[in-house]
Design a protein around this motif. Structure first.
Motif, PDB file in Angstrom:
ATOM      1  N   ILE A 383       1.001  -1.205  -0.143  1.00 32.45           N
ATOM      2  CA  ILE A 383       0.171  -0.161  -0.015  1.00 32.45           C
ATOM      3  C   ILE A 383       0.828   1.281   0.038  1.00 32.45           C
ATOM      4  O   ILE A 383       2.259   1.177   0.376  1.00 32.45           O
ATOM      5  CB  ILE A 383      -0.925   0.006   1.240  1.00 32.45           C
ATOM      6  CG1 ILE A 383      -0.118   0.288   2.524  1.00 32.45           C
ATOM      7  CG2 ILE A 383      -1.898  -1.200   1.147  1.00 32.45           C
ATOM      8  CD1 ILE A 383      -1.007   0.080   3.871  1.00 32.45           C
ATOM      9  N   PRO A 384       0.175   2.303  -0.364  1.00 35.20           N
ATOM     10  CA  PRO A 384       1.209   3.560  -0.466  1.00 35.20           C
ATOM     11  C   PRO A 384       1.683   4.042   0.975  1.00 35.20           C
ATOM     12  O   PRO A 384       0.957   3.716   1.841  1.00 35.20           O
ATOM     13  CB  PRO A 384       0.040   4.736  -0.839  1.00 35.20           C
ATOM     14  CG  PRO A 384      -1.077   3.937  -1.632  1.00 35.20           C
ATOM     15  CD  PRO A 384      -1.041   2.556  -1.047  1.00 35.20           C
ATOM     16  N   ASP A 385       2.809   4.332   0.754  1.00 38.43           N
ATOM     17  CA  ASP A 385       3.304   4.970   2.297  1.00 38.43           C
ATOM     18  C   ASP A 385       2.643   5.784   3.094  1.00 38.43           C
ATOM     19  O   ASP A 385       2.574   5.681   4.335  1.00 38.43           O
ATOM     20  CB  ASP A 385       4.820   5.641   2.064  1.00 38.43           C
ATOM     21  CG  ASP A 385       5.989   4.432   1.562  1.00 38.43           C
ATOM     22  OD1 ASP A 385       5.715   3.285   1.585  1.00 38.43           O
ATOM     23  OD2 ASP A 385       6.966   4.768   1.091  1.00 38.43           O
ATOM     24  N   HIS A 386       1.956   6.747   2.619  1.00 40.03           N
ATOM     25  CA  HIS A 386       1.192   7.782   3.344  1.00 40.03           C
ATOM     26  C   HIS A 386      -0.137   7.008   3.802  1.00 40.03           C
ATOM     27  O   HIS A 386      -0.852   7.698   4.633  1.00 40.03           O
ATOM     28  CB  HIS A 386       0.713   8.905   2.379  1.00 40.03           C
ATOM     29  CG  HIS A 386      -0.402   8.669   1.461  1.00 40.03           C
ATOM     30  ND1 HIS A 386      -0.026   8.107   0.098  1.00 40.03           N
ATOM     31  CD2 HIS A 386      -1.483   8.676   1.560  1.00 40.03           C
ATOM     32  CE1 HIS A 386      -1.382   7.795  -0.649  1.00 40.03           C
ATOM     33  NE2 HIS A 386      -2.166   8.150   0.260  1.00 40.03           N
ATOM     34  N   LEU A 387      -0.197   5.603   3.421  1.00 40.15           N
ATOM     35  CA  LEU A 387      -1.485   5.071   4.155  1.00 40.15           C
ATOM     36  C   LEU A 387      -1.042   3.798   5.027  1.00 40.15           C
ATOM     37  O   LEU A 387      -1.894   3.117   5.796  1.00 40.15           O
ATOM     38  CB  LEU A 387      -2.210   4.406   3.123  1.00 40.15           C
ATOM     39  CG  LEU A 387      -3.055   5.452   2.231  1.00 40.15           C
ATOM     40  CD1 LEU A 387      -3.782   4.544   1.074  1.00 40.15           C
ATOM     41  CD2 LEU A 387      -4.056   6.242   3.043  1.00 40.15           C
ATOM     42  N   VAL A 388       0.139   3.942   5.250  1.00 40.28           N
ATOM     43  CA  VAL A 388       0.868   2.953   6.180  1.00 40.28           C
ATOM     44  C   VAL A 388       0.309   2.785   7.718  1.00 40.28           C
ATOM     45  O   VAL A 388      -0.168   1.830   8.296  1.00 40.28           O
ATOM     46  CB  VAL A 388       2.384   2.998   6.366  1.00 40.28           C
ATOM     47  CG1 VAL A 388       2.769   1.893   7.385  1.00 40.28           C
ATOM     48  CG2 VAL A 388       2.887   2.270   4.966  1.00 40.28           C
ATOM     49  N   ALA A 389       0.121   3.972   8.239  1.00 39.62           N
ATOM     50  CA  ALA A 389      -0.390   4.091   9.734  1.00 39.62           C
ATOM     51  C   ALA A 389      -1.766   3.650   9.900  1.00 39.62           C
ATOM     52  O   ALA A 389      -2.262   2.769  10.778  1.00 39.62           O
ATOM     53  CB  ALA A 389      -0.414   5.464  10.297  1.00 39.62           C
ATOM     54  N   GLN A 390      -2.708   4.041   8.545  1.00 40.27           N
ATOM     55  CA  GLN A 390      -4.124   3.480   8.427  1.00 40.27           C
ATOM     56  C   GLN A 390      -4.012   2.042   8.243  1.00 40.27           C
ATOM     57  O   GLN A 390      -4.898   1.323   8.981  1.00 40.27           O
ATOM     58  CB  GLN A 390      -4.803   4.287   7.548  1.00 40.27           C
ATOM     59  CG  GLN A 390      -5.126   5.847   7.944  1.00 40.27           C
ATOM     60  CD  GLN A 390      -6.177   6.355   6.968  1.00 40.27           C
ATOM     61  OE1 GLN A 390      -7.092   5.702   6.655  1.00 40.27           O
ATOM     62  NE2 GLN A 390      -5.905   7.736   6.646  1.00 40.27           N
ATOM     63  N   GLY A 391      -3.207   1.480   7.625  1.00 40.97           N
ATOM     64  CA  GLY A 391      -3.241   0.071   6.890  1.00 40.97           C
ATOM     65  C   GLY A 391      -2.972  -0.781   8.297  1.00 40.97           C
ATOM     66  O   GLY A 391      -3.512  -1.952   8.612  1.00 40.97           O
ATOM     67  N   SER A 392      -1.983   0.021   9.093  1.00 42.89           N
ATOM     68  CA  SER A 392      -1.504  -1.008  10.218  1.00 42.89           C
ATOM     69  C   SER A 392      -2.414  -0.917  11.350  1.00 42.89           C
ATOM     70  O   SER A 392      -2.573  -1.926  12.110  1.00 42.89           O
ATOM     71  CB  SER A 392       0.160  -0.179  10.941  1.00 42.89           C
ATOM     72  OG  SER A 392       0.300  -0.922  11.932  1.00 42.89           O
ATOM     73  N   ALA A 393      -3.289   0.218  11.432  1.00 39.48           N
ATOM     74  CA  ALA A 393      -4.181   0.205  12.530  1.00 39.48           C
ATOM     75  C   ALA A 393      -5.308  -0.778  11.909  1.00 39.48           C
ATOM     76  O   ALA A 393      -5.920  -1.637  12.663  1.00 39.48           O
ATOM     77  CB  ALA A 393      -5.063   1.675  12.299  1.00 39.48           C
TER      78      ALA A 393
END
Length: 467
Positions: A383-393
């Motif tokens: 996934i795009p790097d700017h969505l990593v925090a949301q993806g991790s959540a």
């Protein structure tokens, strides 16, 4: 410490904090019966010590993507760690059960902030082709802590008063706080980002309702309680509503478009199955060791230590293979190994020696190390790097839900099936318990096998470079 590259100092820093959060939760698990005596309470009230942590963490996790973008990931992680230390201090000085439960709620909110952000901080520090090893080392906290926590908790409660279970967090937390303050890199902030309040209220109702229902539904009577059924129905409805609502927002609380990425979606299926496999063992093996074979709590704790060590070693090894070869060379074999050992636990006899059960659980640890974190890493890499925090959540939320569903299922299965076997035959309680646990391990093995085809969907940086 200065000899380590900065990127590895990031891993060490977040490892201290997240390991402490997960270890504390698993330490308290086997101590709950003691709290019933200490506070002259009942199992339902004491169960809130675990339930409130799980609910508070699950309801906080959806906020981490917004907080990370709005205030910076380092600030969010440090705030979560400080909050966890506050919760630990409150727990240490608690004199009533209510105070302990409030302390656990504070710790749960802290964990909800820390765990998803920790993964995002690591991904920010490492290039895609090095993240497998980095996450493998970090993943030791997620895999090893639940395995060794009950042993440490059981040991401590024999020699010191229960408040020291909370005090143990403080030196580790303070060390993590010092290291994180010094070595974590600041991330870009977006002060203009708007908060999706409606989305948060909907997802909090959904996740909170489901986790609360699962937390109190460890027996068939509790699970089928009218209040529990209402909570499950309302929770599911809220989750469905959240999906429809978020897909229509320009700046959603959680960007659900990541589920359209096949590798990320497949990684969620794989890690969910692995979590069910992990927590089925954590729940079923103590019953097997103590209720069937009559061995001690110490032998129960020792059963998990080699598995934890094997999981840690092969998690790092699996991360290296992931970086060099790709997920298909490590995740499917890992799931297959874990499934095979789990199936083997389904064919135990009353004469089975302790060393064989220990060996099989250690092999399960090998498979878990190879299959779980490499799958998570490949999914997050896609996934795009700017969505990593949301993806991790979202990864953490779904893993939490899967673990809870697995524990509830096997708890109810154990209760109902053992009674059925005893009623339908003349065998004694020991034999009925063994047969029930054998069947439960077979079910857990099937869940792992069903996830193997999805593991072949996973792609790595190597596949991207070929396209």
């Amino acid at each position: 410490m200065k000899r380590l590259p900065n990127k590895w100092l990031v891993v060490v820093s977040v490892l201290f904090g997240t390991f402490t959060v997960i270890l504390n939760n698993s330490m308290l698990n086997p101590i709950l019966p003691r709290f019933i005596e200490i506070f002259d309470s009942n199992a339902v009230s004491v169960g809130w010590i675990l339930t409130i942590f799980m609910v508070a963490m699950g309801m906080t996790m959806p906020l981490t993507g917004y907080f990370g973008d709005r205030f910076g990931k380092k600030k969010v992680y440090l705030s979560g760690l400080c909050l966890f230390l506050v919760g630990s201090l409150c727990g240490f000085f608690s004199s009533t059960l209510s105070m302990v439960i409030v302390s656990r709620a504070i710790q749960g909110m802290a964990g909800g902030l820390m765990l998803p952000i920790a993964m995002a901080l690591i991904f920010q520090s490492f290039p895609r082709h090095e993240r497998g090893l980095a996450v493998g080392v970090y993943g030791i906290a997620a895999m090893v802590a639940p395995a060794i926590g009950p042993t440490i908790g059981g040991f401590l409660i024999q020699y010191v008063d229960w408040p020291w279970l909370f005090a143990l967090n403080i030196p580790f937390g303070l060390t993590g706080l010092v290291l994180s303050s010094k070595y974590l890199e600041r991330t870009e902030t977006h002060p203009e980002k708007k908060f999706d309040l409606v989305g948060f209220l909907i997802v909090s109702l959904g996740i909170g309702g489901l986790l609360f229902a699962l937390g109190r539904g460890r027996t068939l009577d509790h699970l089928l309680d009218p209040i529990n059924i209402v909570l499950i129905v309302v929770g599911l409805a809220a989750v469905v509503l959240f999906v429809f609502y978020e897909n229509r927002q320009d700046d959603p609380l959680l960007n659900l478009s990541v589920f359209r990425v096949p590798t990320y979606a497949a990684s969620i299926v794989v890690t969910s199955a692995a979590s069910i496999g992990l927590f089925s063992g954590i729940f079923l093996l103590p019953l097997l060791i103590q209720n069937v074979y009559g061995w001690s709590e110490v032998m129960t704790g020792l059963l998990f230590l080699p598995a934890a060590a094997a999981s840690g070693v092969f998690m790092s090894l699996g991360g290296r293979i992931l970086d060099k070869k790709g997920p298909r060379y490590v995740v499917p074999p890992g799931l297959a190994i874990m499934a095979a050992a789990t199936f083997a636990l389904g064919f135990l006899h009353l004469s089975t020696p302790y060393w064989l059960i220990l060996l099989l659980n250690t092999v399960r640890g090998v498979g878990m190390g190879m299959g779980n974190m490499p799958a998570t890493t490949s999914g997050m890499n896609s996934i795009p790097d700017h969505l990593v925090a949301q993806g991790s959540a979202m990864n953490n939320i779904i893993r939490q839900m899967s673990s809870s569903i697995g524990i509830v299922f096997f708890s109810v299965y154990y209760e109902v099936r053992r009674a059925q076997i005893q009623a339908a035959s003349d065998i004694d309680l020991q034999a009925a318990t063994l047969q029930t646990l054998n069947e439960a391990f077979l079910v857990s093995g099937v869940v792992l096998v069903l996830a193997i085809p999805f593991s072949f969907i996973l792609k790595g940086a190597q596949d991207d470079s070929k396209e």
